[in-house]
Design a protein around this motif. Structure first.
Motif, PDB file in Angstrom:
ATOM      1  N   ARG A 366     -17.566  38.350  40.351  1.00 30.14           N
ATOM      2  CA  ARG A 366     -16.126  38.784  38.940  1.00 30.14           C
ATOM      3  C   ARG A 366     -17.313  39.232  37.443  1.00 30.14           C
ATOM      4  NH1 ARG A 366     -14.318  34.312  40.186  1.00 30.14           N
ATOM      5  NH2 ARG A 366     -14.165  33.252  38.200  1.00 30.14           N
ATOM      6  N   VAL A 367     -18.341  38.178  37.677  1.00 31.39           N
ATOM      7  CA  VAL A 367     -19.777  38.677  36.557  1.00 31.39           C
ATOM      8  C   VAL A 367     -19.881  40.431  37.369  1.00 31.39           C
ATOM      9  CG1 VAL A 367     -21.593  38.348  35.564  1.00 31.39           C
ATOM     10  CG2 VAL A 367     -20.325  36.931  36.888  1.00 31.39           C
ATOM     11  N   TYR A 368     -20.227  40.670  38.507  1.00 25.74           N
ATOM     12  CA  TYR A 368     -20.373  41.902  38.942  1.00 25.74           C
ATOM     13  C   TYR A 368     -19.721  43.131  38.132  1.00 25.74           C
ATOM     14  CZ  TYR A 368     -24.358  40.699  41.274  1.00 25.74           C
ATOM     15  OH  TYR A 368     -25.436  39.966  42.491  1.00 25.74           O
ATOM     16  N   LYS A 369     -18.243  42.768  38.192  1.00 30.08           N
ATOM     17  CA  LYS A 369     -17.197  43.502  37.671  1.00 30.08           C
ATOM     18  C   LYS A 369     -17.868  44.031  36.232  1.00 30.08           C
ATOM     19  CE  LYS A 369     -13.838  42.700  41.012  1.00 30.08           C
ATOM     20  NZ  LYS A 369     -12.378  42.089  41.480  1.00 30.08           N
ATOM     21  N   LEU A 370     -17.713  42.583  35.353  1.00 32.24           N
ATOM     22  CA  LEU A 370     -17.797  42.727  34.097  1.00 32.24           C
ATOM     23  C   LEU A 370     -19.111  43.697  33.536  1.00 32.24           C
ATOM     24  CD1 LEU A 370     -17.223  42.119  31.152  1.00 32.24           C
ATOM     25  CD2 LEU A 370     -19.264  39.996  32.162  1.00 32.24           C
ATOM     26  N   ILE A 371     -20.333  43.316  34.423  1.00 30.92           N
ATOM     27  CA  ILE A 371     -21.351  44.362  34.185  1.00 30.92           C
ATOM     28  C   ILE A 371     -20.933  45.536  34.113  1.00 30.92           C
ATOM     29  CG2 ILE A 371     -23.780  44.889  35.091  1.00 30.92           C
ATOM     30  CD1 ILE A 371     -23.962  41.255  35.546  1.00 30.92           C
ATOM     31  N   ALA A 372     -20.781  45.309  35.306  1.00 27.97           N
ATOM     32  CA  ALA A 372     -20.392  47.624  35.825  1.00 27.97           C
ATOM     33  C   ALA A 372     -19.521  47.650  34.887  1.00 27.97           C
ATOM     34  CB  ALA A 372     -19.770  47.372  36.937  1.00 27.97           C
ATOM     35  N   LYS A 373     -18.558  47.113  34.271  1.00 26.55           N
ATOM     36  CA  LYS A 373     -17.765  47.912  33.185  1.00 26.55           C
ATOM     37  C   LYS A 373     -18.371  48.153  31.765  1.00 26.55           C
ATOM     38  CE  LYS A 373     -13.121  48.110  31.385  1.00 26.55           C
ATOM     39  NZ  LYS A 373     -12.377  49.656  31.730  1.00 26.55           N
ATOM     40  N   SER A 374     -19.156  46.891  31.801  1.00 31.41           N
ATOM     41  CA  SER A 374     -19.929  47.028  30.017  1.00 31.41           C
ATOM     42  C   SER A 374     -21.841  47.797  29.947  1.00 31.41           C
ATOM     43  CB  SER A 374     -19.940  45.541  29.387  1.00 31.41           C
ATOM     44  OG  SER A 374     -18.706  44.751  29.980  1.00 31.41           O
ATOM     45  N   SER A 375     -21.907  48.558  31.127  1.00 30.34           N
ATOM     46  CA  SER A 375     -23.105  49.108  31.133  1.00 30.34           C
ATOM     47  C   SER A 375     -23.143  50.348  32.006  1.00 30.34           C
ATOM     48  CB  SER A 375     -23.815  48.402  32.103  1.00 30.34           C
ATOM     49  OG  SER A 375     -25.456  49.122  32.283  1.00 30.34           O
ATOM     50  N   TYR A 376     -23.643  51.693  31.721  1.00 24.38           N
ATOM     51  CA  TYR A 376     -23.725  52.535  32.245  1.00 24.38           C
ATOM     52  C   TYR A 376     -24.506  52.663  33.469  1.00 24.38           C
ATOM     53  CZ  TYR A 376     -25.374  54.802  27.542  1.00 24.38           C
ATOM     54  OH  TYR A 376     -26.075  55.059  27.275  1.00 24.38           O
ATOM     55  N   ALA A 377     -25.997  51.634  33.313  1.00 24.99           N
ATOM     56  CA  ALA A 377     -26.371  51.838  33.905  1.00 24.99           C
ATOM     57  C   ALA A 377     -26.783  52.250  35.390  1.00 24.99           C
ATOM     58  CB  ALA A 377     -27.099  50.357  34.298  1.00 24.99           C
ATOM     59  N   ASN A 378     -27.373  53.169  35.982  1.00 25.58           N
ATOM     60  CA  ASN A 378     -27.066  53.768  37.499  1.00 25.58           C
ATOM     61  C   ASN A 378     -25.911  54.612  37.874  1.00 25.58           C
ATOM     62  OD1 ASN A 378     -29.609  52.797  37.922  1.00 25.58           O
ATOM     63  ND2 ASN A 378     -28.261  50.886  38.460  1.00 25.58           N
ATOM     64  N   GLN A 379     -24.899  55.100  36.729  1.00 19.17           N
ATOM     65  CA  GLN A 379     -23.899  55.963  37.233  1.00 19.17           C
ATOM     66  C   GLN A 379     -23.991  56.783  36.125  1.00 19.17           C
ATOM     67  OE1 GLN A 379     -19.925  53.964  35.312  1.00 19.17           O
ATOM     68  NE2 GLN A 379     -20.729  51.931  35.309  1.00 19.17           N
ATOM     69  N   ASN A 400     -26.934  58.840  35.885  1.00 13.97           N
ATOM     70  CA  ASN A 400     -28.172  58.371  36.740  1.00 13.97           C
ATOM     71  C   ASN A 400     -28.550  56.365  35.862  1.00 13.97           C
ATOM     72  OD1 ASN A 400     -29.723  56.732  38.590  1.00 13.97           O
ATOM     73  ND2 ASN A 400     -31.423  57.597  38.259  1.00 13.97           N
ATOM     74  N   GLY A 401     -27.386  56.931  34.812  1.00 14.01           N
ATOM     75  CA  GLY A 401     -27.497  55.577  33.721  1.00 14.01           C
ATOM     76  C   GLY A 401     -28.153  55.701  31.985  1.00 14.01           C
ATOM     77  N   VAL A 402     -28.905  57.403  32.222  1.00 13.75           N
ATOM     78  CA  VAL A 402     -29.374  58.200  31.154  1.00 13.75           C
ATOM     79  C   VAL A 402     -28.866  58.943  30.582  1.00 13.75           C
ATOM     80  CG1 VAL A 402     -31.523  58.984  30.680  1.00 13.75           C
ATOM     81  CG2 VAL A 402     -31.872  57.913  32.729  1.00 13.75           C
ATOM     82  N   PHE A 403     -28.525  58.880  29.058  1.00  8.92           N
ATOM     83  CA  PHE A 403     -27.500  60.000  28.375  1.00  8.92           C
ATOM     84  C   PHE A 403     -28.745  60.844  28.545  1.00  8.92           C
ATOM     85  CE2 PHE A 403     -25.583  61.530  25.103  1.00  8.92           C
ATOM     86  CZ  PHE A 403     -25.926  61.996  23.549  1.00  8.92           C
ATOM     87  N   LYS A 404     -27.777  62.049  28.360  1.00  8.11           N
ATOM     88  CA  LYS A 404     -28.257  63.587  28.856  1.00  8.11           C
ATOM     89  C   LYS A 404     -28.218  64.319  28.216  1.00  8.11           C
ATOM     90  CE  LYS A 404     -30.813  63.324  32.629  1.00  8.11           C
ATOM     91  NZ  LYS A 404     -32.140  63.391  32.481  1.00  8.11           N
ATOM     92  N   GLY A 405     -27.117  64.460  27.241  1.00  7.41           N
ATOM     93  CA  GLY A 405     -26.441  64.922  25.664  1.00  7.41           C
ATOM     94  C   GLY A 405     -25.088  65.406  25.247  1.00  7.41           C
ATOM     95  N   VAL A 450     -12.766  58.272  31.468  1.00 12.70           N
ATOM     96  CA  VAL A 450     -14.407  58.905  31.048  1.00 12.70           C
ATOM     97  C   VAL A 450     -14.097  59.180  32.882  1.00 12.70           C
ATOM     98  CG1 VAL A 450     -16.247  57.531  32.088  1.00 12.70           C
ATOM     99  CG2 VAL A 450     -14.796  56.662  30.512  1.00 12.70           C
ATOM    100  N   ILE A 451     -14.628  60.606  33.753  1.00 14.08           N
ATOM    101  CA  ILE A 451     -15.084  60.744  34.795  1.00 14.08           C
ATOM    102  C   ILE A 451     -15.806  60.721  35.733  1.00 14.08           C
ATOM    103  CG2 ILE A 451     -14.805  63.080  36.194  1.00 14.08           C
ATOM    104  CD1 ILE A 451     -13.496  63.939  34.464  1.00 14.08           C
ATOM    105  N   ASN A 452     -16.633  59.657  36.809  1.00  9.23           N
ATOM    106  CA  ASN A 452     -16.890  59.536  37.248  1.00  9.23           C
ATOM    107  C   ASN A 452     -17.028  60.638  38.148  1.00  9.23           C
ATOM    108  OD1 ASN A 452     -18.106  56.460  36.607  1.00  9.23           O
ATOM    109  ND2 ASN A 452     -16.174  56.517  37.165  1.00  9.23           N
ATOM    110  N   PHE A 453     -18.921  60.425  38.131  1.00  7.18           N
ATOM    111  CA  PHE A 453     -19.665  61.927  39.940  1.00  7.18           C
ATOM    112  C   PHE A 453     -20.136  60.765  40.333  1.00  7.18           C
ATOM    113  CE2 PHE A 453     -18.466  65.483  37.753  1.00  7.18           C
ATOM    114  CZ  PHE A 453     -18.008  65.255  36.115  1.00  7.18           C
ATOM    115  N   ASP A 454     -20.161  61.430  41.761  1.00 10.55           N
ATOM    116  CA  ASP A 454     -20.936  61.095  42.616  1.00 10.55           C
ATOM    117  C   ASP A 454     -22.188  61.307  42.547  1.00 10.55           C
ATOM    118  OD1 ASP A 454     -18.343  61.382  45.286  1.00 10.55           O
ATOM    119  OD2 ASP A 454     -18.525  59.545  44.097  1.00 10.55           O
TER     120      ASP A 454
END
Length: 454
Positions: A366-379, A400-405, A450-454
């Motif tokens: 459950r903690v991992y779910k919260l972290i994934a929801k709260s952070s976009y690290a590695n996404q 990859n978790g980095v804001f590009k523009g 929010v759209i997630n890419f592979d």
């Protein structure tokens, strides 16, 4: 704005008195926003009856500032204010006399709390300050000293404002002290500005940008810059020659553009916004029993946070909601300090991770779910928000978790892969501020696409 005033004097012949003490409380109709209290060396003798009344003697004033040393402060604190005093005619006359001795005409609109009290609280046996406030149950201390009498006058004035059901005091105040009027060149600038969300740039006569801001309503915000009376606004009013802007539709895009522009251009009047926008962060660590613990702490640039917050209260609110939404343990999130079970376990709202009753694997999931929801690290993701027109949307790219523009696309143009998206994106800096802006915006706007890419 009101300046509640009281003055103690030396006594003596008319227009030959000198000030021995002055107190001014600047009051905005809701709270005191500034104050000035000082003894004053009158450079003349104090009448014996005044010494007995106030307790102020010449020895006390030997090292006090002379009036010319505090005159500038009095002018500044009462600027754009209406003077309010009990028997205002006396205090205003004394101030005017002192300024005339310096060769300066001191002119301010004024209200008298004696006259107002007679209108709004008729039938009182006495309207002297001491007797009046006592009869009204208003506490007063340091009677016949400037600070004590000014505070008593302030409390009386608050009561008079409450009793003024017709709001005649407010209406009279507006007539006495009208709001700052816009200069013609300011009106010309405003005429060309939109009432839309975006970023604006204030330029001086040389074309240099002296201030950058963002707003949901650019015209309204610039109007505030042109009518505010604080020091920074007045400086901007004097220097502004033109205002350029770019609409964004999305407040998130405006925030990101503003942040980058301020860091890049470093305008003269944006010093405060050059600093980091957040003070606290959410961190995690695994304890000896294998449970992931969460903690709100002061932001530390050496550590990698899960997410960040503008202040501690915002962080506390976040973690309290997280405990409820993800059924987390109060002890393991730093909310409940204990060596045994947390409070929620005692009321059967915690599964017992605090005492080892729930397995680390089950709890950590459950903690991992919260972290994934709260952070976009590695996404790899794109945030879709409003555009500048009805048929347009904005895109904020995270790779990859980095804001590009950021970029804009027409609704007829489908965003379906990363390569197409990258072609419309304007590259921007990735830093801790941009991460904070994006994470905070996502927390506050949960319906964003929010759209997630592979």
């Amino acid at each position: 704005m009101y300046a509640i005033l009281d003055i103690e004097t030396t006594g003596g012949k008319y227009n030959e008195e000198g000030i021995t003490e002055i107190a001014i409380y600047k009051y905005d109709g809701h709270q005191v926003v500034d104050q000035f209290i000082s003894l004053v060396n009158p450079e003349r003798e104090i009448q014996p009856f005044v010494v007995n009344l106030t307790g102020i003697n010449s020895n006390m004033l030997r090292n006090a500032p002379k009036f010319y040393e505090i005159a500038k402060r009095i002018v500044e604190i009462t600027e754009d204010c209406i003077l309010v005093a009990h028997n205002a005619q006396f205090d205003y006359r004394i101030l005017g006399t002192e300024f005339r001795r310096l060769g300066f005409d001191y002119i301010r609109p004024s209200l008298c709390s004696v006259e107002l009290s007679k209108q709004l609280i008729p039938g009182q046996p006495s309207y002297s300050l001491g007797k009046l406030v006592r009869s009204l149950g208003i506490p007063v201390s340091d009677r016949h000293r400037a600070s004590g009498d000014a505070l008593a006058t302030l409390k009386l004035f608050k009561l008079l404002l409450d009793k003024d059901s017709s709001k005649s005091i407010i209406q009279q105040s507006i007539k006495l002290n009208p709001k700052h009027q816009l200069e013609p060149r300011h009106l010309d600038i405003l005429a060309d500005l939109p009432s839309e969300t975006g970023v604006y740039y204030i330029h001086n006569a040389e074309g240099n940008i002296i201030y950058i801001g963002k707003s949901k309503n650019i015209k309204k915000r610039i109007n505030q810059h042109f009518t505010n009376t604080n020091r920074k606004s007045k400086q901007i009013q004097n220097l502004v020659d033109s205002v350029s802007y770019e609409t964004t539709g999305s407040e998130l895009v405006a925030l990101l553009k503003e942040s980058e522009a301020i860091k890049t251009i470093k305008p003269k009047f944006n010093r405060a916004l050059r600093r980091t926008r957040f003070t606290h962060a959410l961190y995690s660590f695994t304890d000896d029993n294998g449970y992931i613990n969460l903690k709100i702490d002061i932001a530390d640039g050496r550590k990698k946070p899960i997410t960040t917050f503008s202040n501690r209260d915002s962080g506390k609110s976040f973690i309290n909601h997280a405990v409820e939404d993800y059924n987390l343990c109060q002890k393991l999130t730093g909310i409940y300090q204990t060596k045994t079970s947390c409070f929620n376990y005692d009321i059967k709202e915690c599964n017992g991770a605090c005492i080892g009753k729930e397995s680390p694997e089950s709890y950590n999931e459950r903690v991992y779910k919260l972290i994934a929801k709260s952070s976009y690290a590695n996404q790899n993701m794109v945030i879709i928000d409003r555009g500048r027109d009805i048929d347009e949307r904005s895109a904020i790219l995270i790779e990859n978790g980095v804001f590009k523009g950021i970029g804009f696309f027409n609704l007829n143009y489908q965003i379906n892969n990363l390569e197409i998206l990258q072609s419309i994106i304007t590259p921007m800096q990735n830093n801790r501020d941009t991460q904070h802006i994006i994470q905070s915006y996502l927390r506050k706007n949960k319906r964003l696409k929010v759209i997630n890419f592979d």
